[in-house]
Design a protein around this motif. Structure first.
Motif, PDB file in Angstrom:
ATOM      1  N   TYR A 173      23.013 -29.069  -6.674  1.00 30.05           N
ATOM      2  CA  TYR A 173      23.185 -28.148  -5.564  1.00 30.05           C
ATOM      3  C   TYR A 173      21.941 -27.286  -5.462  1.00 30.05           C
ATOM      4  O   TYR A 173      21.461 -26.777  -6.469  1.00 30.05           O
ATOM      5  N   ARG A 174      21.429 -27.152  -4.250  1.00 29.34           N
ATOM      6  CA  ARG A 174      20.302 -26.262  -4.065  1.00 29.34           C
ATOM      7  C   ARG A 174      20.731 -25.150  -3.112  1.00 29.34           C
ATOM      8  O   ARG A 174      20.947 -25.380  -1.930  1.00 29.34           O
ATOM      9  N   PRO A 226      12.615 -19.724  -2.118  1.00 32.15           N
ATOM     10  CA  PRO A 226      13.273 -19.491  -3.404  1.00 32.15           C
ATOM     11  C   PRO A 226      14.684 -20.071  -3.387  1.00 32.15           C
ATOM     12  O   PRO A 226      15.376 -19.991  -2.372  1.00 32.15           O
ATOM     13  N   ALA A 227      15.067 -20.697  -4.485  1.00 34.21           N
ATOM     14  CA  ALA A 227      16.380 -21.337  -4.521  1.00 34.21           C
ATOM     15  C   ALA A 227      16.938 -21.324  -5.932  1.00 34.21           C
ATOM     16  O   ALA A 227      16.194 -21.290  -6.908  1.00 34.21           O
ATOM     17  N   VAL A 228      18.261 -21.330  -5.991  1.00 36.13           N
ATOM     18  CA  VAL A 228      18.941 -21.542  -7.266  1.00 36.13           C
ATOM     19  C   VAL A 228      19.443 -22.975  -7.256  1.00 36.13           C
ATOM     20  O   VAL A 228      20.058 -23.417  -6.291  1.00 36.13           O
ATOM     21  N   LEU A 229      19.132 -23.710  -8.318  1.00 30.15           N
ATOM     22  CA  LEU A 229      19.612 -25.077  -8.417  1.00 30.15           C
ATOM     23  C   LEU A 229      20.685 -25.146  -9.507  1.00 30.15           C
ATOM     24  O   LEU A 229      20.533 -24.540 -10.564  1.00 30.15           O
ATOM     25  N   LEU A 287      21.783 -24.719 -14.725  1.00 23.83           N
ATOM     26  CA  LEU A 287      21.587 -23.874 -13.557  1.00 23.83           C
ATOM     27  C   LEU A 287      20.263 -23.141 -13.743  1.00 23.83           C
ATOM     28  O   LEU A 287      20.010 -22.603 -14.814  1.00 23.83           O
ATOM     29  N   TRP A 288      19.413 -23.182 -12.725  1.00 28.80           N
ATOM     30  CA  TRP A 288      18.111 -22.542 -12.870  1.00 28.80           C
ATOM     31  C   TRP A 288      17.569 -22.118 -11.506  1.00 28.80           C
ATOM     32  O   TRP A 288      18.077 -22.536 -10.469  1.00 28.80           O
ATOM     33  N   GLY A 289      16.575 -21.273 -11.526  1.00 24.60           N
ATOM     34  CA  GLY A 289      15.953 -20.829 -10.298  1.00 24.60           C
ATOM     35  C   GLY A 289      14.633 -21.539 -10.083  1.00 24.60           C
ATOM     36  O   GLY A 289      14.069 -22.105 -11.013  1.00 24.60           O
TER      37      GLY A 289
END
Lengths: 524, 163
Positions: free
Chosen positions: A80-81, A65-68, A55-57
């Motif tokens: 998942y984005r 901006p997104a967390v993946l 899990l990363w940003g």
């Protein structure tokens, strides 16, 4: 069907992913529009027995901006984005579904200042209060610091305390008493017995992710090889895979085969070193000398044939850095045969040594049920009964033709992790023997296509320690806009904490060594 | 037991002759015949540590010429530092240096320790050991091979290098 949420098409303005090749690890992408849909999707993955991979940003100019979050199920990798909205810089925490997301989400909060909504753990993770605000925020972004961000200097990290008569604390690190990477362990003990251990990391945080930005692809591959020096091949291979997927340029067959040779040589060298060190930590210096010799011989062969003792810079996007001639192949095969008989001989000595087995067995037990619940892979996961090995479950060439059996033990203790290493060395040596004999002809490098608009890709490789994942976003002209390298240690460090209670203080070095996790790859 | 003895017998002596001494190094005052080394990892990628482990093995046998690794900086003649010195390791490195007895000989091991290496310019690193504590010698390389480490340290212990 991998997932009920719509695939790949994504909302407008989203940077597209390259498509997996027929022979690369299969993956699919989902971009849930709301926190509710995100949690719903993650919950379904959990219910179906999926595992958290990473899990990363990500936040670069020109992209939201997104967390993946990456998960795996039987069919492949699921990405998942979750895109953060402009006014509310928070993302839903999934730690209540996947507890291992805790540290990953705290790291995202430290690096971007976004708040993981619903995460009760407010402590920083990588941040030691030494940076000017969240460091991964792009320069041109107008940034509002989240009210609960962890950017104030941290005087004392709030460890969980154990209280009671005779309980005392042993702080260890960041400098350890030996040739070891920096990190802090806090032990709570009664007499010689360990009640609890808690880790505190971030000491090796080098800001690697910002160093990826605006590098050329080949220069970035060098950096990927130095995320964790002992896993240079794994990271360079995963990074190269990611670039190749993003640019739609499959590497030549011969390159894939040579990569597998490099990967297995890295695995064998590290396992040999660990087997020696485990003997040494249990007071058996003979093991250290013998395995040290085998490892050193391997490293010297690496330097002679591949130009680097730890195989750095041998894998590049598009293929590999050098070809193997007939003479080299013969030499490598000959070394395999020699090592095999030596390892077998040493295994008998280890197995028959009462004192050694007494230290190994029952020590540092990782509950197979917990390993299953957390979906742990790698050597540690497999030694607690988990059948996870990408070489087996998602084989890319040549693993699809030359099979590597999954090395497994159900005991979960130090001796199990020793046995899994012995098995893997044996299997890797047999694998190498077959691959070296049947190496296909052809080019070893094909220059990857240039991208003219941003594209993303992902690579997922079974390194010697466990699953290594690299994600990359390329800009036009082949420069890297953003990249993420995930070391399996992220998921295995919390497991180490769980194995400690009930053991003796003096056994901790042995337990720690049997995991042999990376500090650098974790802290990044 | 006989298997162990047989294996030891068959393996023989692995230790190789000392390498050719490299370019002259700054001598370490008061040290002769033995050298106590304290290693500090100030945020390396761990490849330098792998080479340090290889260095302690039988091929190089540093203990045979009096070089040994010690657990406390208070017992150390030499501080051997790897890594670009992350901000989080800066204070710890200073404290270890402070705890050493004089003359506090410091060696930067590897490109990152010498000048930050590939990590130079990041917000989280100091850019090498010389930025944080005074350095007496450098052993460059990514990572430096054990024989280079030996070639340097051997000069510090050898008697010819004194007076």
């Amino acid at each position: 069907m991998l997932n009920p949420i719509e695939w790949s098409s994504g909302p407008d303005g989203e940077i597209p992913f390259g498509t997996p090749f027929p022979f690369s690890v299969p993956f699919a992408l989902a971009s849930p529009e709301s926190p509710g849909l995100y949690l719903e999707g993650v919950r379904r993955i959990k219910e179906r027995g999926g595992r958290l991979v990473s899990l990363w940003g990500s936040w670069t100019s020109g992209a939201d901006p997104a967390v993946l979050a990456a998960f795996s199920d039987a069919e492949g990798l699921l990405l998942y984005r979750f895109r953060l909205s402009a006014d509310d810089r928070s993302f839903p925490s999934i730690a209540f579904l996947f507890p291992l997301a805790n540290r990953l989400e705290r790291a995202v909060r430290d690096l971007y200042g976004w708040d993981p909504a619903g995460l009760s753990d407010q402590r920083p993770w990588l941040d030691h209060g030494l940076w000017d605000g969240p460091p991964m925020v792009p320069q041109d972004a107008s940034f509002q610091r989240s009210p609960e961000g962890a950017d104030s200097p941290q005087e004392e990290y709030p460890f969980v305390r154990v209280e009671g008569e005779g309980v005392h604390e042993i702080p260890v690190g960041p400098i350890h008493a030996g040739i070891i990477e920096p990190g802090h362990f806090r032990f709570q003990v009664v007499g010689e017995k360990l009640l609890r251990m808690e880790e505190r990391f971030g000491f090796a945080h080098k800001g690697v992710r910002t160093l990826f930005r605006n590098r050329s692809v080949s220069d970035a591959a060098r950096l990927a090889g130095r995320v964790s020096g002992d896993s240079a091949v794994a990271f360079q291979t995963a990074f190269s895979d990611a670039v190749e997927v993003a640019t739609g340029s499959p590497p030549p067959r011969r390159a894939l085969w040579i990569r597998s040779i490099l990967l297995e040589r890295e695995r064998i060298a590290n396992h040999l070193g660990d087997l020696g060190a485990l003997g040494n930590d249990a007071g058996f210096g003979f093991g250290s000398v013998q395995f040290g010799r085998l490892k050193e011989e391997f490293l010297r062969t690496n330097a002679r044939i591949f130009g680097h003792r730890y195989l750095m810079d041998t894998v590049v996007p598009g293929g590999v850095a050098g070809d193997l001639g007939r003479q080299e192949l013969a030499l490598l095969r000959e070394e395999c045969a020699r090592t095999k008989s030596d390892v077998l001989e040493l295994k008998t000595i280890y197995d028959e040594h009462g004192g050694l087995q007494d230290r190994f067995s029952g020590t540092g037990w990782l509950d197979p049920m917990l390993a299953g619940r957390w979906g742990l892979g790698g050597v540690a996961g497999r030694a607690s009964g988990q059948m996870y090995d990408l070489r087996h479950s998602h084989p890319v060439p040549p693993y699809d033709q030359v099979h590597v059996p999954v090395s497994i033990s159900r005991l979960g203790d130090v001796s199990a992790r020793v046995q899994v290493r012995f098995q893997e060395v044996r299997h890797s040596l047999s694998f190498l023997d077959s691959v070296l004999e049947a190496l296909p002809e052809g080019p070893f490098f094909i220059q990857p296509e240039e991208t003219f608009s941003p594209f993303e890709g992902v690579g997922w490789v079974e390194g010697w320690r466990g699953e290594v994942l690299c994600w990359v976003r390329l800009g036009s002209g082949g420069t890297v806009l953003d990249a993420h390298c995930h070391d399996p240690s992220w998921l295995l460090w919390p497991a180490l904490e769980q194995t400690v209670p009930g053991n003796l203080v003096a056994d901790f070095p042995l337990i720690n060594k049997s995991f042999n996790l990376s500090y650098s790859g974790h802290d990044l | 037991m006989h298997k162990i003895l047989l294996k030891i017998f068959r393996t023989g002596t692995l230790t190789e002759p000392l390498p050719e001494p490299g370019p002259p190094v700054k001598p370490c005052p008061l040290v002769r015949g033995s050298l106590a080394v304290r290693h500090v990892d100030a945020g390396s990628c761990n490849a330098c540590e792998l080479e340090l482990h290889a260095f302690t093995q039988a091929f190089y046998a540093p203990e045979s010429i009096g070089i040994r690794f010690v657990a406390s900086p208070r017992h150390a003649d030499v501080l051997l530092v790897t890594g670009p010195v992350t901000l989080a390791m800066k204070d710890a490195l200073r404290a270890a240096h402070e705890a050493m007895p004089d003359p506090r000989y410091v060696i930067a091991l590897g490109d990152c320790a010498c000048n930050g290496g590939i990590f130079r310019g990041s917000y989280a690193v100091s850019g090498g050991v010389p930025e944080v504590i005074p350095v007496d010698g450098q052993i460059p390389g990514c990572p430096p091979e054990p024989k280079r480490i030996l070639a340097y340290l051997e000069q510090l212990v050898s008697a010819e290098n004194k007076d």
